[in-house]
Design a protein around this motif. Structure first.
Motif, PDB file in Angstrom:
ATOM      1  N   LYS A 159     -27.157  61.487 -44.589  1.00  0.00           N
ATOM      2  CA  LYS A 159     -27.402  62.497 -43.548  1.00  0.00           C
ATOM      3  C   LYS A 159     -28.607  63.199 -44.263  1.00  0.00           C
ATOM      4  O   LYS A 159     -28.684  63.611 -45.395  1.00  0.00           O
ATOM      5  CB  LYS A 159     -26.865  63.267 -42.673  1.00  0.00           C
ATOM      6  N   PHE A 160     -30.120  63.465 -43.889  1.00  0.00           N
ATOM      7  CA  PHE A 160     -31.413  64.143 -44.218  1.00  0.00           C
ATOM      8  C   PHE A 160     -31.072  66.093 -42.731  1.00  0.00           C
ATOM      9  O   PHE A 160     -30.973  65.501 -42.207  1.00  0.00           O
ATOM     10  CB  PHE A 160     -32.269  63.636 -44.019  1.00  0.00           C
TER      11      PHE A 160
ATOM     12  N   LEU B 113     -28.751  79.413 -45.279  1.00  0.00           N
ATOM     13  CA  LEU B 113     -26.892  78.617 -46.281  1.00  0.00           C
ATOM     14  C   LEU B 113     -26.808  78.951 -47.108  1.00  0.00           C
ATOM     15  O   LEU B 113     -27.461  78.124 -47.761  1.00  0.00           O
ATOM     16  CB  LEU B 113     -27.299  77.182 -45.382  1.00  0.00           C
ATOM     17  N   TYR B 114     -25.578  79.657 -47.232  1.00  0.00           N
ATOM     18  CA  TYR B 114     -24.991  78.779 -48.597  1.00  0.00           C
ATOM     19  C   TYR B 114     -24.521  77.253 -48.538  1.00  0.00           C
ATOM     20  O   TYR B 114     -23.966  76.976 -47.678  1.00  0.00           O
ATOM     21  CB  TYR B 114     -23.763  79.692 -48.521  1.00  0.00           C
ATOM     22  N   TYR B 115     -24.980  76.801 -49.653  1.00  0.00           N
ATOM     23  CA  TYR B 115     -24.782  74.852 -49.067  1.00  0.00           C
ATOM     24  C   TYR B 115     -24.102  74.479 -50.560  1.00  0.00           C
ATOM     25  O   TYR B 115     -24.447  74.923 -51.757  1.00  0.00           O
ATOM     26  CB  TYR B 115     -25.654  74.105 -48.646  1.00  0.00           C
ATOM     27  N   CYS B 116     -22.933  73.580 -50.514  1.00  0.00           N
ATOM     28  CA  CYS B 116     -22.843  72.890 -51.743  1.00  0.00           C
ATOM     29  C   CYS B 116     -22.085  71.481 -51.430  1.00  0.00           C
ATOM     30  O   CYS B 116     -21.787  71.259 -50.240  1.00  0.00           O
ATOM     31  CB  CYS B 116     -21.343  74.035 -51.380  1.00  0.00           C
ATOM     32  N   LEU B 117     -22.593  70.977 -52.245  1.00  0.00           N
ATOM     33  CA  LEU B 117     -22.201  69.512 -52.306  1.00  0.00           C
ATOM     34  C   LEU B 117     -20.806  69.157 -52.874  1.00  0.00           C
ATOM     35  O   LEU B 117     -21.134  69.670 -54.836  1.00  0.00           O
ATOM     36  CB  LEU B 117     -23.135  68.874 -52.608  1.00  0.00           C
ATOM     37  N   VAL B 118     -20.070  68.296 -52.888  1.00  0.00           N
ATOM     38  CA  VAL B 118     -19.173  67.392 -53.740  1.00  0.00           C
ATOM     39  C   VAL B 118     -19.261  65.987 -53.873  1.00  0.00           C
ATOM     40  O   VAL B 118     -18.819  65.371 -52.487  1.00  0.00           O
ATOM     41  CB  VAL B 118     -17.842  68.484 -53.407  1.00  0.00           C
TER      42      VAL B 118
ATOM     43  N   LEU C 212     -31.098  65.434 -48.169  1.00  0.00           N
ATOM     44  CA  LEU C 212     -30.455  64.829 -48.262  1.00  0.00           C
ATOM     45  C   LEU C 212     -28.925  64.564 -49.026  1.00  0.00           C
ATOM     46  O   LEU C 212     -28.671  64.728 -50.507  1.00  0.00           O
ATOM     47  CB  LEU C 212     -31.278  63.708 -49.437  1.00  0.00           C
ATOM     48  N   VAL C 213     -28.694  64.275 -47.854  1.00  0.00           N
ATOM     49  CA  VAL C 213     -26.311  64.126 -48.784  1.00  0.00           C
ATOM     50  C   VAL C 213     -26.493  62.168 -48.195  1.00  0.00           C
ATOM     51  O   VAL C 213     -26.395  62.564 -47.632  1.00  0.00           O
ATOM     52  CB  VAL C 213     -26.031  64.839 -47.151  1.00  0.00           C
TER      53      VAL C 213
ATOM     54  N   SER D 176     -29.715  67.578 -37.638  1.00  0.00           N
ATOM     55  CA  SER D 176     -29.581  66.325 -39.068  1.00  0.00           C
ATOM     56  C   SER D 176     -29.888  65.144 -38.541  1.00  0.00           C
ATOM     57  O   SER D 176     -30.253  65.041 -37.081  1.00  0.00           O
ATOM     58  CB  SER D 176     -27.845  66.189 -39.609  1.00  0.00           C
ATOM     59  N   VAL D 177     -30.209  64.411 -39.589  1.00  0.00           N
ATOM     60  CA  VAL D 177     -30.685  62.851 -38.957  1.00  0.00           C
ATOM     61  C   VAL D 177     -30.106  61.695 -39.939  1.00  0.00           C
ATOM     62  O   VAL D 177     -30.250  61.546 -41.148  1.00  0.00           O
ATOM     63  CB  VAL D 177     -32.032  62.526 -39.446  1.00  0.00           C
ATOM     64  N   GLY D 178     -29.123  61.057 -39.426  1.00  0.00           N
ATOM     65  CA  GLY D 178     -28.280  60.194 -40.344  1.00  0.00           C
ATOM     66  C   GLY D 178     -28.429  58.438 -39.441  1.00  0.00           C
ATOM     67  O   GLY D 178     -28.855  58.589 -38.729  1.00  0.00           O
ATOM     68  N   ASP D 179     -28.180  57.692 -41.007  1.00  0.00           N
ATOM     69  CA  ASP D 179     -28.811  56.777 -41.152  1.00  0.00           C
ATOM     70  C   ASP D 179     -27.282  55.811 -40.695  1.00  0.00           C
ATOM     71  O   ASP D 179     -27.315  54.723 -40.266  1.00  0.00           O
ATOM     72  CB  ASP D 179     -28.549  55.914 -42.112  1.00  0.00           C
ATOM     73  N   LYS D 180     -26.724  56.659 -40.084  1.00  0.00           N
ATOM     74  CA  LYS D 180     -25.556  55.853 -39.173  1.00  0.00           C
ATOM     75  C   LYS D 180     -24.797  56.744 -37.777  1.00  0.00           C
ATOM     76  O   LYS D 180     -25.113  58.058 -37.936  1.00  0.00           O
ATOM     77  CB  LYS D 180     -24.263  55.300 -39.611  1.00  0.00           C
ATOM     78  N   PRO D 181     -24.219  56.022 -36.934  1.00  0.00           N
ATOM     79  CA  PRO D 181     -23.899  57.147 -35.758  1.00  0.00           C
ATOM     80  C   PRO D 181     -22.656  58.181 -35.824  1.00  0.00           C
ATOM     81  O   PRO D 181     -22.017  57.783 -36.704  1.00  0.00           O
ATOM     82  CB  PRO D 181     -23.573  56.183 -34.831  1.00  0.00           C
TER      83      PRO D 181
END
Length: 169
Positions: free
Chosen positions: A53-54, A62-67, A95-96, A115-120
């Motif tokens: 997703k974008f 936002l505080y943002y965290c990626l794992v 981009l996640v 957000s825009v996702g590449d799947k539902p």
């Protein structure tokens, strides 16, 4: 890139999906679009979605965290930053990739994301949520007064990092 207009305002292209395909390594085809309004101090996410997703911050900070939970040498790698409006923000979008957990907390007021996702959306992705307050994650910027979002009529199944990685096997 912003395109200024008169008498005031601007237009901004938030995504070029050809570029996203390059970074993901496969053709990114948008399939779903959604907005989330969040109040200050309430964390969103923590689950591993079965899509890329974008995410763009339309208003707020936002505080943002990626794992990274994808198998390989980067599994468990953590990236913390600020996104949105404010001097500490590194930008407005992220981009996640599929297999990467994202978690964010609005700071200094509410926030609106798109957000825009590449799947539902897959509601089963939410059955396991990483407890972002697990001390083993060693997050250095996580706001201490924050709390997890609590959905209505859905049990939030928080797992420690150790439990979450064991559940992936």
């Amino acid at each position: 890139m912003k395109y200024l207009s008169k008498p005031d305002g601007w237009v901004m292209e938030t995504a070029d999906f050809t570029e996203l395909s390059y970074f993901l390594g496969y053709k990114y085809e948008p399939r779903s679009s959604y907005a989330i309004y969040s109040v200050e101090g309430v964390g969103r996410g923590g689950h591993m979605e079965s899509r890329s997703k974008f995410v763009t911050v339309l208003s707020g900070l936002l505080y943002y965290c990626l794992v990274d939970m994808r198998p390989g040498p980067d599994m468990g790698k953590i990236c913390e930053f600020y996104l949105g409006e404010g001097a500490e923000a590194i930008g407005k979008s992220v981009l996640v990739p599929e297999g990467v957990i994202d978690y964010y907390i609005p700071m200094n007021g509410p926030a609106l994301t798109h957000s825009v996702g590449d799947k539902p959306y897959n509601r089963f992705d939410n059955l396991k949520t990483l407890d972002m307050f697990d001390p083993n994650l060693k997050l250095t910027r996580l706001p201490k007064e924050a709390r997890h979002h609590e959905p209505i009529n859905v049990e939030l199944n928080l797992l420690s990092y150790k439990e979450f990685t064991a559940a992936l096997k």
